[in-house]
Design an enzyme around this catalytic site. Sequence first.
Site, PDB file in Angstrom:
ATOM      1  NE  ARG A 165      -4.146   0.226   1.920  1.00  0.00           N
ATOM      2  CZ  ARG A 165      -4.719   0.806   3.452  1.00  0.00           C
ATOM      3  NH1 ARG A 165      -4.404  -0.342   3.779  1.00  0.00           N
ATOM      4  NH2 ARG A 165      -5.485   1.933   3.360  1.00  0.00           N
ATOM      5  CB  CYS A 225      -2.139   4.011   9.129  1.00  0.00           C
ATOM      6  SG  CYS A 225      -3.799   4.511  10.206  1.00  0.00           S
TER       7      CYS A 225
END
Length: 300
Positions: free
Chosen positions: A199, A257
């Site tokens: 990611r 995040c």
Amino acid sequence: MGRFPAAGRDLPLPDTGETGQTGHVQPLITVPVLANALEDPQPPILLDVRWHLAGPPGIEAYRRGHLPGAAFVDLDRDLAGPPGPPGRHPLPSAEAFTAAMRRTGVSGDRQVVVYDDADSTAAARLWWMLRYFGHERVRVLDGGHRAWVDAGRPVTAEEHAVAPGDFTARPGRLPLLDADGAAALAKSGVLLDARAAERYRGEVEPVDPVAGHIPAAVNAPTLGNVGVDGRFLPAELLRERFAEVGATDAAEVGAYCGSGVTAAHEVLALTIAGVPAALYVGSWSNWIADPANAIATGDS
């Protein structure tokens, strides 16, 4: 650049009681110490915050069995405001958080112990929020519900009545980043991206509509903070792992995040390692809401 090595074998973090030599509350508590504390005349308030991004709802696990006396906290409802440009899990208002914590029995003078299934990802969000809003005596059960059950400790499906608490949320007790602060910190200090490496590199994005990372951020997946049983690695090993990407107590450090949940786990791990860190609560879901914000891909 910015990749931690594979996690080593998990070892128990020494538990020296509620406070360490500095007088600060230790962020973790082990099963034996919690079991003893629950026998005290004034035991800790227990909060069950089991949650998974893809479901099922944590309340289902709570109803099947939880630590005796624990109250359930819903991460989406109690630990976040409405999703939108501020992020998928923005901070709730102080008033909303006060009401949620009072409903679960939290008081300012009572120790609070929070737990989730095992790896403390959701529990860390509640730990961070209680600390940010001014509660000084909150700890995370290392290894969570799984460690409690594996130790042969009792669980119950009974939902007992909770006496309302008197906690009042007072924001600003821990460092917080917005998008501009995160961008500046990435250049002047160390901004850790707590998501999985693929990611971070922008190869996949299963949740948010845009892939990639904040320019100059370095990747430090939270999966590397714990062992296979979900317990945190020893403080000295965490220090070594964070130091590899420049995150030491001599640097300005922050973490983000996807929506500020696993980044709270990163801040907890950094706290165990003795490294103060700020949290970008809006995280990637807030960053990409502004098309003017640059997006990086790959390892650099």
